[in-house]
Design an enzyme around this catalytic site. Sequence first.
Site, PDB file in Angstrom:
ATOM      1  N   TYR A 183       0.795  -1.404   0.124  1.00 50.96           N
ATOM      2  CA  TYR A 183       0.093   0.163   0.046  1.00 50.96           C
ATOM      3  C   TYR A 183       0.976   1.306  -0.035  1.00 50.96           C
ATOM      4  CZ  TYR A 183      -5.021  -0.550   0.224  1.00 50.96           C
ATOM      5  OH  TYR A 183      -6.349  -0.607  -0.076  1.00 50.96           O
ATOM      6  N   GLU A 218      -0.662   4.819  -0.414  1.00 48.24           N
ATOM      7  CA  GLU A 218      -1.339   6.140  -0.581  1.00 48.24           C
ATOM      8  C   GLU A 218      -0.300   7.328  -0.531  1.00 48.24           C
ATOM      9  OE1 GLU A 218      -4.957   4.010   1.301  1.00 48.24           O
ATOM     10  OE2 GLU A 218      -5.253   6.305   1.122  1.00 48.24           O
ATOM     11  N   ASP A 243      -7.270  13.260 -24.599  1.00 45.69           N
ATOM     12  CA  ASP A 243      -7.073  11.849 -24.281  1.00 45.69           C
ATOM     13  C   ASP A 243      -6.636  11.201 -25.649  1.00 45.69           C
ATOM     14  OD1 ASP A 243      -7.780   9.326 -24.222  1.00 45.69           O
ATOM     15  OD2 ASP A 243      -9.900   9.513 -23.248  1.00 45.69           O
ATOM     16  N   THR A 265      -4.465   5.797 -21.462  1.00 37.82           N
ATOM     17  CA  THR A 265      -4.103   4.639 -20.729  1.00 37.82           C
ATOM     18  C   THR A 265      -2.879   3.974 -21.359  1.00 37.82           C
ATOM     19  OG1 THR A 265      -5.343   3.428 -22.779  1.00 37.82           O
ATOM     20  CG2 THR A 265      -6.580   3.910 -20.806  1.00 37.82           C
ATOM     21  N   LYS A 300      -2.744   0.267 -24.739  1.00 38.05           N
ATOM     22  CA  LYS A 300      -3.109   0.095 -26.124  1.00 38.05           C
ATOM     23  C   LYS A 300      -1.844   0.198 -27.102  1.00 38.05           C
ATOM     24  CE  LYS A 300      -7.692   2.020 -25.249  1.00 38.05           C
ATOM     25  NZ  LYS A 300      -7.913   2.489 -23.879  1.00 38.05           N
ATOM     26  N   ARG A 346      -2.313  -2.865 -18.021  1.00 42.89           N
ATOM     27  CA  ARG A 346      -3.742  -2.115 -18.053  1.00 42.89           C
ATOM     28  C   ARG A 346      -3.497  -1.085 -16.773  1.00 42.89           C
ATOM     29  NH1 ARG A 346      -7.801  -4.768 -20.612  1.00 42.89           N
ATOM     30  NH2 ARG A 346      -8.894  -3.119 -20.135  1.00 42.89           N
TER      31      ARG A 346
HETATM   32  N1  DSN Z   1     -12.619   0.515 -24.047  1.00 46.92           N
HETATM   33  C1  DSN Z   1     -11.714   1.432 -24.842  1.00 46.92           C
HETATM   34  C2  DSN Z   1     -11.625   1.256 -26.179  1.00 46.92           C
HETATM   35  O1  DSN Z   1     -11.944  -0.045 -26.529  1.00 46.92           O
HETATM   36  O2  DSN Z   1     -11.410   1.897 -27.101  1.00 46.92           O
HETATM   37  C3  DSN Z   1     -11.892   3.110 -24.464  1.00 46.92           C
HETATM   38  O3  DSN Z   1     -12.344   3.090 -23.134  1.00 46.92           O
END
Ligand code: DSN
Length: 423
Positions: free
Chosen positions: A56, A58, A202, A228, A231, A237
């Site tokens: 942990y 924080e 984003d 994120t 990708k 993740r």
């Molecule tokens: N779930 C993501 C996507 O597939 O683009 C976006 O949040």
Amino acid sequence: MHVPSVSHLSAEDPEIAGLVEAEARRQYEKLRLIASENYVSPAVLEATGSVLTNKYSEGYAGKRYYEGQQNVDPIELLAIRRAKELFGAEHANVQPYSGSPANLAVYMAFLEPGDPVMGLSLPMGGHLTHGWSVSATGKWFRPVRYEVRADTGRVDMDQVRDLALKERPKLIWCGGTAIPRTIDFPAFAEIAREAGAVLAADVAHIAGLIAGGAHPSPIGHADVVTTTTHKTLRGPRGAMILSTAEHAKAVDKAVFPGLQGGPHDHTTAAIAVALKEAAQPDFPAYARQIVANAQVLAAALADRGYDLVSGGTDNHLILIDLTNKGVAGKPAAQALDRAGIELNYNAVPFDPRKPFDPSGLRIGTAAITTRGLGAEQMPLVAAWIDEVVQGVSKQDETVAERVAGQVRELLASYPMPGWAPAP
Ligand code: DSN
């Protein structure tokens, strides 16, 4: 053979171990074309599965609410340094649990409940958290939505400017989940400046392309950038928020204590590893290949009469409107899945169908490029997609099985990071 070994899991919980193994085989045997997915490296997998999950932490490095941060602090500081260096950002927060919490933190940092926020409409390629009605961001703030142009399929920048000046949003989002074209960050920045709004980019889908120089960067244009990490960036993740130094404090306070508790230290370590990988000299070639594959695949689909939103792609993503094929997105996606080609059904701009049964398919090339497929395989991928879609319209159930066998055969020559079938 599972790499890394899951022998303890197999001994303790064979049911879960069996499902993990089955998922690994599924990922190995399928042509994975979901635009938001990828394959991480064994190093990222190891960091994700490490003992850091026991801790942990924080707070932030040097200012934690728990003792025992001798190793976590340097890990988080490394991740921050690498994020700043890779993207050229003045500030990075690597604690958001995923993309939606990262975006919510931006609201927390800059808006009060009820404030106007502007984003690309969800069915036009935006994201739920950019103010869509079913999201907390659409319920707790006042959404203003811009769209793409019907004639070009591209974001209507004239509309963005008109709406921004009329509605005076406090926050403008650019970016989204189904945008096949380059995002014009300087144009958004100019509009945001004129309207007195904070500009948030984003870049979840294109972060790896930006890191690899295959898409322009929002740094220097947007006040805050969310992404994120799993990708095109090819990490675990998780998510990050990059910002100017001016907004560092507000961003950090919004993430913790504003929204989250303890950061997921195992994810932070894996993000640090992925950022190091993305800084290696071979990463720009990977990013360029993702785009090259998407462009060759798009051209091959267009040659077969597929109607592509905006006519093609500048990035990793292709959006197909299947209306002219007389097939809806959902049955096509389901048949393609049976055929070993995994993608998602998706709304297309001005879609007359419902979101759960829309007209389109979304395709991305990040995962298959990691797998090693190149432009020379893309016409074959287009031919398989076409065969399966035609099979749906002719109600021919035999096509999927035949194509699945061909897909498996092709992919057997392309190793999967993190797993290999038993010899
Ligand atoms: N779930 C993501 C996507 O597939 O683009 C976006 O949040």
